[in-house]
Design a protein around this motif. Structure first.
Motif, PDB file in Angstrom:
ATOM      1  N   ALA A 161       0.835  -1.212   0.000  1.00  0.00           N
ATOM      2  CA  ALA A 161       0.000   0.000   0.000  1.00  0.00           C
ATOM      3  C   ALA A 161       0.868   1.259   0.000  1.00  0.00           C
ATOM      4  N   LEU A 162       1.884   1.303   0.851  1.00  0.00           N
ATOM      5  CA  LEU A 162       2.726   2.499   0.939  1.00  0.00           C
ATOM      6  C   LEU A 162       3.587   2.676  -0.320  1.00  0.00           C
ATOM      7  N   SER A 163       3.930   1.580  -0.975  1.00  0.00           N
ATOM      8  CA  SER A 163       4.644   1.689  -2.255  1.00  0.00           C
ATOM      9  C   SER A 163       3.791   2.424  -3.274  1.00  0.00           C
ATOM     10  N   GLY A 164       2.482   2.393  -3.077  1.00  0.00           N
ATOM     11  CA  GLY A 164       1.557   3.088  -3.966  1.00  0.00           C
ATOM     12  C   GLY A 164       1.745   4.590  -3.984  1.00  0.00           C
ATOM     13  N   SER A 165       2.501   5.128  -3.023  1.00  0.00           N
ATOM     14  CA  SER A 165       2.800   6.568  -3.061  1.00  0.00           C
ATOM     15  C   SER A 165       3.631   6.910  -4.293  1.00  0.00           C
ATOM     16  N   HIS A 166       4.213   5.897  -4.928  1.00  0.00           N
ATOM     17  CA  HIS A 166       4.974   6.125  -6.149  1.00  0.00           C
ATOM     18  C   HIS A 166       4.065   6.388  -7.348  1.00  0.00           C
ATOM     19  N   THR A 167       2.802   6.567  -7.085  1.00  0.00           N
ATOM     20  CA  THR A 167       1.899   7.014  -8.133  1.00  0.00           C
ATOM     21  C   THR A 167       2.121   8.486  -8.459  1.00  0.00           C
ATOM     22  N   HIS A 186     -10.675   2.535  -4.566  1.00  0.00           N
ATOM     23  CA  HIS A 186     -11.164   2.815  -3.206  1.00  0.00           C
ATOM     24  C   HIS A 186     -10.469   1.924  -2.184  1.00  0.00           C
ATOM     25  N   LEU A 187     -10.267   0.669  -2.546  1.00  0.00           N
ATOM     26  CA  LEU A 187      -9.580  -0.267  -1.653  1.00  0.00           C
ATOM     27  C   LEU A 187      -8.148   0.210  -1.396  1.00  0.00           C
ATOM     28  N   PHE A 188      -7.475   0.638  -2.446  1.00  0.00           N
ATOM     29  CA  PHE A 188      -6.123   1.167  -2.297  1.00  0.00           C
ATOM     30  C   PHE A 188      -6.118   2.398  -1.395  1.00  0.00           C
ATOM     31  N   PHE A 189      -7.025   3.329  -1.635  1.00  0.00           N
ATOM     32  CA  PHE A 189      -7.083   4.543  -0.832  1.00  0.00           C
ATOM     33  C   PHE A 189      -7.302   4.236   0.644  1.00  0.00           C
ATOM     34  N   ASP A 190      -8.230   3.334   0.917  1.00  0.00           N
ATOM     35  CA  ASP A 190      -8.525   2.991   2.315  1.00  0.00           C
ATOM     36  C   ASP A 190      -7.306   2.395   3.002  1.00  0.00           C
ATOM     37  N   GLN A 191      -6.629   1.478   2.311  1.00  0.00           N
ATOM     38  CA  GLN A 191      -5.475   0.829   2.926  1.00  0.00           C
ATOM     39  C   GLN A 191      -4.291   1.784   3.024  1.00  0.00           C
ATOM     40  N   PHE A 192      -4.116   2.642   2.036  1.00  0.00           N
ATOM     41  CA  PHE A 192      -3.018   3.600   2.095  1.00  0.00           C
ATOM     42  C   PHE A 192      -3.168   4.503   3.318  1.00  0.00           C
ATOM     43  N   ALA A 193      -4.382   5.006   3.533  1.00  0.00           N
ATOM     44  CA  ALA A 193      -4.624   5.877   4.688  1.00  0.00           C
ATOM     45  C   ALA A 193      -4.340   5.132   5.988  1.00  0.00           C
ATOM     46  N   GLU A 194      -4.801   3.900   6.077  1.00  0.00           N
ATOM     47  CA  GLU A 194      -4.588   3.099   7.284  1.00  0.00           C
ATOM     48  C   GLU A 194      -3.096   2.842   7.514  1.00  0.00           C
ATOM     49  N   SER A 195      -2.378   2.531   6.454  1.00  0.00           N
ATOM     50  CA  SER A 195      -0.949   2.232   6.579  1.00  0.00           C
ATOM     51  C   SER A 195      -0.142   3.485   6.898  1.00  0.00           C
TER      52      SER A 195
END
Length: 338
Positions: A199-205, A301-310
């Protein structure tokens, strides 16, 4: 007289902490270090704190969209070294060796001037009240939102360290050429798991990477080119990242929507168009991470929710809390004198 006033202020703050902590509406978070963080920490002592942070971050991102990724990265690189204590912001002085000199940060960590602006404004509003560590956490959240990503409630109450760790910065922060297991181990040492990693790797968006961070995928493989990288995409990258020279040339981490915080990063990975080796191995080296990439690619939405949680979970890595640990720096670059 001064000691009596300080004692009264301390007792008042303790009472406020207890009232908020035991309120049924409190979103308190017990940290890895055993203390408590809670969103209402500055409600009385500096009620405009979050507004001030958001305003300055918004101006900085409007001026340069890339700054959003830089501020998120600062928070990440801070928390993975000694916990979320703003140690990354300290300049070298005397015997203190700044983390800015480490391999992960040298010539790449940026956004320090924005943090300086925020801290200066906060010191005018409410002197020595809001920590630099909390500024980093808030700026990372606001940068995400301003780029089109999710929002979350930020637990607050971190204090600033009185030291830094150059060795910790060199050793703890995942590197672009690390193996999957090495990166996962570095996350686990911080109390984070494989879900947090993906999830946090997704910040590379959003954001960029320097040529020196991915050149080995284009030229230096022992058996030729890196065939976990789409070869047409690789040929495009070579035009901006030559075999020698151009180390500081920047390319978008997400070539599809580089300024928008979305799930296209994960879609890119499934097409073998992840820029960094540390990105692409999420789909080539582990089945669990591959499954997570597929889920986030299919459901924003699933990515956003998990990113915020992580992000909340990451911001809880061993912060300094209470009155006896750390300090509230007047200047984020320097330890207080006296």
């Amino acid at each position: 007289m001064a000691n009596s006033i300080n004692l009264l202020l301390m007792l008042k703050l303790v009472l406020t902490v207890l009232v908020v902590a035991f309120s049924p509406l409190c979103l308190c978070r017990k940290t890895n270090g055993g203390g408590y963080l809670y969103p209402q920490f500055y409600d009385r002592s500096c009620p405009r704190a979050q507004e001030i942070v958001n305003s300055i971050v918004a101006k900085a991102v409007a001026k340069e969209a890339r700054m959003a990724a830089s501020l998120i990265r600062l928070h990440f690189h801070d928390c993975f070294v000694k916990g979320c204590d703003a140690s990354i912001l300290l300049d070298s002085s005397g015997t203190l060796m700044s983390e800015k000199r480490s391999n992960p940060n040298r010539n790449s960590a940026r956004g320090f001037e924005v943090i300086d602006q925020i801290k200066s404004a906060l010191e005018k509003e409410c002197p020595q009240t809001v920590s630099c560590a909390d500024v980093l956490a808030l700026a990372a959240r606001d940068s995400t939102v301003l780029s089109g990503g999710p929002s979350w409630v930020v637990p607050l109450g971190r204090r600033d360290s009185k030291g830094a760790s150059l060795s910790g910065s060199n050793n703890n922060i995942p590197a672009p050429n690390n193996t999957f297991q090495t990166i996962l181990t570095k996350f686990k040492l911080q109390g984070l798991d494989i879900v947090d990693l993906v999830a946090l790797s997704g910040s590379h968006t959003i954001g960029n990477a320097r040529c020196t961070s991915f050149r080995q995928r284009l030229y230096n493989q022992s058996a030729g080119n890196d065939f976990t990288l789409d070869q047409y995409y690789a040929s495009q990258l070579r035009t901006r990242c030559p075999r020698s020279g151009g180390d500081q040339n920047l390319l978008n981490l997400d070539y599809v929507s580089p300024a928008n915080f979305d799930n296209s990063y994960f879609k890119n990975l499934l097409s073998f168009k992840g820029l960094l080796s540390s990105d692409q191995i999420l789909v080539t080296k582990n089945q669990v991470s591959l499954d997570l990439v597929k889920k986030y690619a299919a459901n924003n939405h699933l990515f956003f929710d998990q990113f915020a949680e992580s992000m909340v979970k990451m911001a809880n890595i061993f912060p300094l809390t209470g009155f006896s640990k750390g300090e509230i720096r007047k200047n984020c670059r320097k330890i207080n004198v006296g």
